[in-house]
Write a protein that holds these residues in place. Structure first.
Motif, short mmCIF file in Angstrom:
data_model
loop_
_atom_site.label_atom_id
_atom_site.label_comp_id
_atom_site.label_asym_id
_atom_site.label_seq_id
_atom_site.Cartn_x
_atom_site.Cartn_y
_atom_site.Cartn_z
N VAL A 55 -2.45 -10.91 3.17
CA VAL A 55 -3.21 -11.21 1.95
C VAL A 55 -2.71 -12.51 1.36
O VAL A 55 -1.55 -12.90 1.54
CB VAL A 55 -3.12 -10.08 0.89
CG1 VAL A 55 -3.72 -8.80 1.39
CG2 VAL A 55 -1.71 -9.89 0.40
N ILE A 56 -3.61 -13.18 0.65
CA ILE A 56 -3.27 -14.34 -0.16
C ILE A 56 -3.14 -13.83 -1.58
O ILE A 56 -4.00 -13.07 -2.06
CB ILE A 56 -4.39 -15.40 -0.10
CG1 ILE A 56 -4.60 -15.88 1.33
CG2 ILE A 56 -4.08 -16.56 -1.04
CD1 ILE A 56 -5.88 -16.69 1.51
N LYS A 98 -6.74 -11.68 -1.98
CA LYS A 98 -7.78 -11.54 -0.95
C LYS A 98 -7.10 -11.31 0.39
O LYS A 98 -6.13 -11.99 0.73
CB LYS A 98 -8.63 -12.81 -0.87
CG LYS A 98 -9.69 -12.76 0.25
CD LYS A 98 -10.62 -13.95 0.21
CE LYS A 98 -10.09 -15.08 1.03
NZ LYS A 98 -11.07 -16.19 1.16
N GLU A 99 -7.62 -10.33 1.12
CA GLU A 99 -7.13 -10.15 2.48
C GLU A 99 -7.65 -11.30 3.32
O GLU A 99 -8.85 -11.56 3.35
CB GLU A 99 -7.57 -8.80 3.06
CG GLU A 99 -6.97 -8.53 4.43
CD GLU A 99 -7.25 -7.14 4.94
OE1 GLU A 99 -6.47 -6.23 4.61
OE2 GLU A 99 -8.24 -6.97 5.67
N SER A 100 -6.76 -12.00 4.01
CA SER A 100 -7.16 -13.16 4.80
C SER A 100 -7.18 -12.88 6.29
O SER A 100 -7.82 -13.61 7.04
CB SER A 100 -6.24 -14.34 4.50
OG SER A 100 -4.90 -14.02 4.84
N SER A 147 -0.35 -2.68 9.15
CA SER A 147 -1.22 -3.18 8.08
C SER A 147 -1.12 -2.37 6.79
O SER A 147 -0.78 -1.19 6.79
CB SER A 147 -2.67 -3.21 8.55
OG SER A 147 -3.13 -1.89 8.81
N TYR A 148 -1.47 -3.05 5.72
CA TYR A 148 -1.48 -2.43 4.39
C TYR A 148 -2.57 -1.36 4.31
O TYR A 148 -3.68 -1.54 4.80
CB TYR A 148 -1.75 -3.49 3.32
CG TYR A 148 -1.89 -2.90 1.94
CD1 TYR A 148 -0.77 -2.64 1.16
CD2 TYR A 148 -3.14 -2.57 1.44
CE1 TYR A 148 -0.90 -2.07 -0.09
CE2 TYR A 148 -3.27 -2.01 0.18
CZ TYR A 148 -2.15 -1.77 -0.57
OH TYR A 148 -2.28 -1.19 -1.81
N ASP A 149 -2.24 -0.25 3.68
CA ASP A 149 -3.19 0.81 3.37
C ASP A 149 -2.73 1.42 2.05
O ASP A 149 -1.53 1.67 1.87
CB ASP A 149 -3.21 1.87 4.47
CG ASP A 149 -4.32 2.88 4.28
OD1 ASP A 149 -4.18 3.73 3.37
OD2 ASP A 149 -5.31 2.83 5.02
N ILE A 150 -3.64 1.66 1.15
CA ILE A 150 -3.30 2.20 -0.18
C ILE A 150 -2.51 3.52 -0.08
O ILE A 150 -1.68 3.81 -0.94
CB ILE A 150 -4.56 2.37 -1.07
CG1 ILE A 150 -4.18 2.61 -2.53
CG2 ILE A 150 -5.47 3.46 -0.54
CD1 ILE A 150 -3.55 1.44 -3.21
N ALA A 167 2.06 -19.22 -8.86
CA ALA A 167 2.71 -19.13 -7.55
C ALA A 167 1.65 -18.69 -6.55
O ALA A 167 0.85 -17.80 -6.84
CB ALA A 167 3.85 -18.12 -7.58
N HIS A 168 1.64 -19.32 -5.39
CA HIS A 168 0.71 -18.99 -4.31
C HIS A 168 1.56 -18.53 -3.14
O HIS A 168 2.40 -19.27 -2.64
CB HIS A 168 -0.09 -20.24 -3.95
CG HIS A 168 -0.97 -20.10 -2.76
ND1 HIS A 168 -1.73 -21.14 -2.28
CD2 HIS A 168 -1.25 -19.06 -1.93
CE1 HIS A 168 -2.41 -20.77 -1.22
NE2 HIS A 168 -2.13 -19.50 -0.99
N ILE A 169 1.37 -17.28 -2.75
CA ILE A 169 2.14 -16.71 -1.65
C ILE A 169 1.21 -15.98 -0.68
O ILE A 169 0.08 -15.65 -1.02
CB ILE A 169 3.23 -15.72 -2.14
CG1 ILE A 169 2.62 -14.59 -2.97
CG2 ILE A 169 4.31 -16.45 -2.91
CD1 ILE A 169 3.61 -13.53 -3.38
#
Length: 168
Positions: free
Chosen positions: A57-58, A29-31, A141-144, A132-134
């Protein structure tokens, strides 16, 4: 005091944060996404458009999840939050391989790692059980459009350079 390990399944743990399942890769999820915009003209022509300054992101993965080799146009910083270590497999432009642990369990683990743009990498959870939680932050920013997945050419180059990737 020792921190009590969660008895929740990976899916239940991810659901507490309302993450979305991505088959074979975990829960995501994007946080956060910056409201500051970097114009395309300021990004040296490597990006297809303007980008937010950063996004986070989480990610929760279990021991069966893997992110195959890929590379980004932006930097990505991984920060371990909870659970098992993750293993990051890195291949640089000289076809040199490095295996790093992010977390707290492996004696050589680090808690945070920044991967520079253009570096090939893959991630997986260390061990045969657990999660694992990272958090992963991309700048910009991320973009496909900024992701290149490794194809057959990448794996042929690994073989041609005698690179042995140590995955579980």
């Amino acid at each position: 005091l020792k921190k009590k390990k969660s008895t929740l399944s990976t899916a239940d743990y991810a659901n507490t944060m309302q993450l979305t399942k991505i088959e074979g890769k975990g829960f995501l999820k994007e946080s956060e996404r910056s409201h500051e915009i970097i114009n395309k003209e300021c990004l040296n022509g490597t990006f297809s458009g303007s980008r937010s300054a950063y996004s986070t992101v989480i990610l929760v993965m279990d021991s069966k999840d893997k992110w195959p080799f890929h590379k980004l146009k932006s930097s990505e910083t991984f920060k371990h939050i909870d659970g098992k270590d993750i293993i990051v497999h890195l291949v640089n432009s000289n076809w040199e391989y490095k295996k790093l642990y992010i977390g707290k369990e492996n004696e050589n683990a680090i808690t945070e790692l920044t991967i520079n743009p253009g570096i090939w990498y893959a991630i997986e959870v260390d061990g045969n059980s657990g999660y694992a939680h990272i958090e992963a932050t991309n700048k910009p920013s991320y973009d496909i459009d900024d992701v290149e997945q490794a194809g057959e050419d990448f794996y042929q180059e690994l073989m041609a350079h005698n690179v042995a990737v140590d995955t579980k």
